[in-house]
Design a protein around this motif. Sequence first.
Motif, mmCIF file in Angstrom:
data_model
loop_
_atom_site.group_PDB
_atom_site.id
_atom_site.type_symbol
_atom_site.label_atom_id
_atom_site.label_comp_id
_atom_site.label_asym_id
_atom_site.label_seq_id
_atom_site.Cartn_x
_atom_site.Cartn_y
_atom_site.Cartn_z
ATOM 1 N N GLN A 229 0.812 -1.208 0.000
ATOM 2 C CA GLN A 229 0.000 0.000 0.000
ATOM 3 C C GLN A 229 0.848 1.260 0.000
ATOM 4 O O GLN A 229 0.521 2.253 -0.663
ATOM 5 C CB GLN A 229 -0.921 0.008 1.224
ATOM 6 C CG GLN A 229 -1.895 1.174 1.273
ATOM 7 C CD GLN A 229 -2.897 1.142 0.141
ATOM 8 O OE1 GLN A 229 -3.451 0.086 -0.174
ATOM 9 N NE2 GLN A 229 -3.140 2.277 -0.497
ATOM 10 N N HIS B 221 -10.912 6.481 3.715
ATOM 11 C CA HIS B 221 -10.491 6.455 2.309
ATOM 12 C C HIS B 221 -11.646 6.111 1.379
ATOM 13 O O HIS B 221 -11.437 5.583 0.281
ATOM 14 C CB HIS B 221 -9.333 5.464 2.128
ATOM 15 C CG HIS B 221 -8.064 5.891 2.805
ATOM 16 N ND1 HIS B 221 -7.863 5.761 4.164
ATOM 17 C CD2 HIS B 221 -6.940 6.464 2.308
ATOM 18 C CE1 HIS B 221 -6.665 6.211 4.475
ATOM 19 N NE2 HIS B 221 -6.087 6.654 3.387
ATOM 20 N N ALA C 286 -13.431 8.150 -0.347
ATOM 21 C CA ALA C 286 -13.329 8.933 -1.579
ATOM 22 C C ALA C 286 -12.332 8.308 -2.542
ATOM 23 O O ALA C 286 -12.550 8.269 -3.759
ATOM 24 C CB ALA C 286 -12.926 10.370 -1.251
ATOM 25 N N GLU C 287 -11.249 7.783 -2.005
ATOM 26 C CA GLU C 287 -10.206 7.184 -2.853
ATOM 27 C C GLU C 287 -10.690 5.915 -3.537
ATOM 28 O O GLU C 287 -10.410 5.680 -4.718
ATOM 29 C CB GLU C 287 -8.977 6.879 -1.985
ATOM 30 C CG GLU C 287 -7.841 6.198 -2.735
ATOM 31 C CD GLU C 287 -6.682 5.863 -1.813
ATOM 32 O OE1 GLU C 287 -5.815 5.065 -2.224
ATOM 33 O OE2 GLU C 287 -6.635 6.392 -0.677
ATOM 34 N N PHE C 288 -11.438 5.075 -2.803
ATOM 35 C CA PHE C 288 -11.896 3.803 -3.349
ATOM 36 C C PHE C 288 -13.335 3.859 -3.851
ATOM 37 O O PHE C 288 -13.822 2.890 -4.429
ATOM 38 C CB PHE C 288 -11.767 2.708 -2.284
ATOM 39 C CG PHE C 288 -10.343 2.380 -1.920
ATOM 40 C CD1 PHE C 288 -9.599 1.492 -2.679
ATOM 41 C CD2 PHE C 288 -9.740 2.968 -0.826
ATOM 42 C CE1 PHE C 288 -8.289 1.192 -2.347
ATOM 43 C CE2 PHE C 288 -8.428 2.673 -0.475
ATOM 44 C CZ PHE C 288 -7.702 1.785 -1.242
ATOM 45 N N ASN D 298 -10.752 -2.530 -0.799
ATOM 46 C CA ASN D 298 -9.699 -1.870 -0.025
ATOM 47 C C ASN D 298 -8.862 -2.929 0.685
ATOM 48 O O ASN D 298 -9.166 -3.313 1.823
ATOM 49 C CB ASN D 298 -10.349 -0.914 0.985
ATOM 50 C CG ASN D 298 -9.352 -0.024 1.685
ATOM 51 O OD1 ASN D 298 -8.200 -0.389 1.890
ATOM 52 N ND2 ASN D 298 -9.786 1.150 2.078
#
Length: 362
Positions: free
Chosen positions: A159, A220, A222-224, A232
């Motif tokens: 990661q 996270h 928003a990221e995924f 994730n």
Amino acid sequence: MGRPARARDRYFDTLRAAALVRVVAYHAFGWAWAGLVFPSMGIMFALAGTLMAKSLERPALAVVRGRLRRLLPPFWFWGVFVVLTMLAHGWMPDWRVVYWVVPLGDPPGSAWAEQAWEILWYLRTYLWFVLLSPLLLRVFRRAPVPALTASLLPVVVFQYVWQPPDDRLGSALWDLATYLFCWLLGFAHRDGVLARTRPAAVVVFSLAALAFGGWYALAHRAEFGTYDLDENPLAQAFWSAGFVTLLMGAKERFRIDGAGLARLPRLDRLVTVFNARAVTLYLWHEIALILAVPLIDRLWDVPAFAAHLPLDSQWFLFGVGWLLIGVFVIACGWVEDVAARKRPRLLPGGRAARDRTATMGA
């Protein structure tokens, strides 16, 4: 050293059955929160690790060969139908079709049938864990606690330090790293490491892992694009580690064996069927859910059904899916018996069946 041989643990059998139900529900409803409530895949890898450590009390080569013999025939039987259907719809494979023989990498497939074959990542990951287990168990037994703790490092490295390539190798590395702790936790349970660990330490580690995994999933989003753990890997690894450690720690602390399930004969039989037909159920459940859609569409043509049945409900789809899963289990489950060198049966059951080892994760 390992513990003496014993009959199947009904607590573990119940967990595996519940994990399979949750997998089907997730694929039917798409609930993003399902993995937070019950991380099925982490549980299944931990249970498989426990049984693998038990089996490796015998010669490693024979154990690995036995696992391949029991896993691959049901996969081949299912794969023939999927591959022929894709070919009939214009798909043409290349050399990577070899992964349909031994799924050391993700087998190729058409976009049209993706819902059917995308579940094969679990079989691929399970197969690699089986092949690596003789080495992993040797390393684990040299230093159990450090090995268990260090097993969470690969997913952290992937990661934050080095991203695996976006291909079959990268996918395999991500999945192995995500569930390595759960697999080794199965070793820890089998070898009595959990039983010798202070309950307070188990609880503190579990809560810390759950806190980090849950925080990372939510922080996270928003990221995924979601807090779904399946999207994730880092959150999945830590949440599953904490959750499964609590489940196995509770088993050791409170001596849970699930023997009381025998007082509920119908549920007891159902758990037996789920465990003896785990590979069949897992492989065919997506096809059952796919076929449920056109089947329900035909029901709309019958006025009485259209008027009185909740044909537009996802719960109705879920129910029809389970009916079709039952059909596949009866029609195709015998392949697991043949692979295990047993007499083929439509449905397993009875005390003798409970004492045998299930195909998936056994």
